[in-house]
Write an enzyme that holds these catalytic residues in place. Structure first.
Site, mmCIF file in Angstrom:
data_model
loop_
_atom_site.group_PDB
_atom_site.id
_atom_site.type_symbol
_atom_site.label_atom_id
_atom_site.label_comp_id
_atom_site.label_asym_id
_atom_site.label_seq_id
_atom_site.Cartn_x
_atom_site.Cartn_y
_atom_site.Cartn_z
ATOM 1 N N ASP A 250 0.850 -1.191 0.000
ATOM 2 C CA ASP A 250 0.000 0.000 0.000
ATOM 3 C C ASP A 250 0.886 1.241 0.000
ATOM 4 O O ASP A 250 1.981 1.225 0.572
ATOM 5 C CB ASP A 250 -0.931 0.024 1.209
ATOM 6 C CG ASP A 250 -2.117 0.954 1.001
ATOM 7 O OD1 ASP A 250 -3.197 0.455 0.596
ATOM 8 O OD2 ASP A 250 -1.974 2.171 1.210
ATOM 9 N N ASN A 277 4.466 2.277 -4.036
ATOM 10 C CA ASN A 277 3.547 2.540 -5.138
ATOM 11 C C ASN A 277 3.268 1.215 -5.820
ATOM 12 O O ASN A 277 4.189 0.560 -6.328
ATOM 13 C CB ASN A 277 4.174 3.535 -6.122
ATOM 14 C CG ASN A 277 3.294 3.800 -7.314
ATOM 15 O OD1 ASN A 277 3.027 2.923 -8.132
ATOM 16 N ND2 ASN A 277 2.849 5.045 -7.449
ATOM 17 N N ASP A 298 -7.116 -4.957 -5.286
ATOM 18 C CA ASP A 298 -8.278 -4.217 -4.785
ATOM 19 C C ASP A 298 -7.973 -2.722 -4.795
ATOM 20 O O ASP A 298 -7.860 -2.092 -3.744
ATOM 21 C CB ASP A 298 -8.642 -4.695 -3.379
ATOM 22 C CG ASP A 298 -9.889 -4.017 -2.846
ATOM 23 O OD1 ASP A 298 -10.724 -3.562 -3.652
ATOM 24 O OD2 ASP A 298 -10.040 -3.927 -1.601
ATOM 25 N N CYS A 338 -13.982 -0.944 -8.001
ATOM 26 C CA CYS A 338 -15.097 -0.285 -7.317
ATOM 27 C C CYS A 338 -15.537 0.959 -8.077
ATOM 28 O O CYS A 338 -16.178 1.843 -7.524
ATOM 29 C CB CYS A 338 -14.738 0.056 -5.876
ATOM 30 S SG CYS A 338 -13.300 1.142 -5.693
#
Length: 395
Positions: A250, A277, A298, A338
């Site tokens: 992350d 990154n 995700d 998403c």
């Protein structure tokens, strides 16, 4: 309970034929271009009529947003305290029947619970509320009073800091609305516990919509695993007991610290969290000829508006291409988007293009979506925003 917010007859909004068609198709949003007449105060409840005066229902109005009307009913039901209590109680009852394995969940999911622009999340004994339009913001005191009556929470926090409120001419703010809300609340998702910061955490504290996908990923996890865009480590922590090693990536130092702390408190010595990154990290892992048996992608929404779709498609293809090159034959890729503007068909096409360029064959094992406490209203495609494919790289 408070007296009716709108005891007298509401003002009227007149909409065009296109707007009428949207109402009859079950979509609650009526855009400014489809409203031919509206005389109402900020956030008022209005009667919605067609050009001949026929009543179509009642809606929340906005004086500034391009979404000028948000339909609440398609009849003459009064929009009063009884209405709000009934809708809130109905949404809460739906979640109780789901028997979700955890203490953090979404209780009200806006349009899908027929309460457009209202979000209510539960974290143990604390509620976090978002009133994202002039209409729900106007009614927020009544909404909070009813939630306290129905749920007896320790506290209610208004997390009204999303940027979308500026489109309504509303301030971005975080306000304690009732009781007490601590800086950290412990919640459980299946066997995993988290410390949630409802005041400052992403969204309302956690990304609750992936909870059931976290559990599903654990059933596929094996060998060496990679969790990319890990945030609080939802996938990594659920996979850790089932794999030899899991690397969580992350870009946020705070997220990495939280993952590391959670791994330690659960005794997961095989979980490594790294600040990086993700785009760069995937390329570096590929150059180093690293290989994994389970990979999760995700990422955050790459397309927050329609104009961003082409760039989003490029981004999704890049990370899926790298992941498929890193995946061992027989391994599983759990890949998500998403972005509401990237529909299931488009996302499938992106993954296929990535597999073609990677020169690998993939099998769709399962298609998933957001958790059941984030329901999808079929007449509102925007409510189906989270797509999750479980893929197996053919041996």
């Amino acid at each position: 309970m408070s007296a009716s917010v709108a005891s007298s007859r509401p003002p009227t909004a007149v909409i065009t034929r296109k707007g009428v068609d949207r109402v009859r198709a079950g979509h609650p949003w009526i855009y400014r271009s489809d409203v031919s007449d509206l005389q109402a105060d900020r956030g008022a409840v209005v009667d919605v009529r067609d050009g001949r005066g026929a009543l179509l229902g009642r809606a929340l109005s906005s004086t500034e947003s391009q979404i000028t009307l948000r339909m609440l009913t398609r009849d003459t039901t009064p929009i009063d305290g009884t209405f709000w209590r009934s809708r809130l109680a109905s949404a809460i009852a739906v979640r109780e029947r789901l028997h979700l394995d955890g203490t953090a969940m979404r209780l009200v999911h806006g349009e899908a619970d027929l309460l457009p622009s209202l979000i209510v999340d539960r974290y143990a004994d604390v509620l976090v509320v978002q009133t994202l339009s002039q209409g729900t913001d106007t009614h927020r005191d009544l909404i909070i009073e009813l939630l306290v009556e129905l749920l007896q929470p320790r506290g209610v926090l208004l997390r009204n800091d999303p940027k979308v409120r500026t489109l309504e001419g509303l301030p971005q703010e975080v306000v304690l609305a009732y009781g007490e809300v601590p800086e950290q609340v412990e919640v459980r998702e299946g066997p995993i516990t988290y410390l949630v910061d409802p005041w400052h955490g992403q969204k309302t504290g956690l990304f609750l919509d992936q909870s059931e996908n976290h559990a599903a990923a654990a059933t596929y996890a094996r060998g060496r695993a990679l969790d990319a865009f890990s945030y609080h480590g939802g996938f990594a922590l659920r996979m850790a007991p089932h794999v030899d090693h899991v690397l969580a990536l992350d870009a946020s130092a705070d997220a990495v610290a939280a993952i590391t702390a959670n791994a330690s408190r659960h005794g997961f010595g095989n979980l490594e969290a790294r600040e990086d990154n993700v785009f760069d990290a995937l390329r570096e892992l590929e150059r180093a000829e690293e290989r994994f048996d389970t990979i999760v992608l995700d990422p955050p929404a790459f397309a927050k508006h329609k104009g961003a779709v082409p760039k989003a498609v490029s981004g999704y293809k890049d990370i899926n291409l790298r992941a498929l090159r890193l995946l061992n034959p027989g391994g599983h890729l759990i890949t998500c988007t998403c972005s509401a503007h990237v529909d299931e068909g488009m996302f499938g096409g992106i993954v296929l293009s990535a597999a073609t360029d990677a020169q690998v064959s993939v099998v769709v094992v399962e298609k998933r979506m957001q958790a059941r406490d984030h329901p999808v209203l079929l007449s509102v495609p925007e409510t189906y925003y989270l797509k999750c494919f479980v893929l197996r790289r053919a041996a």
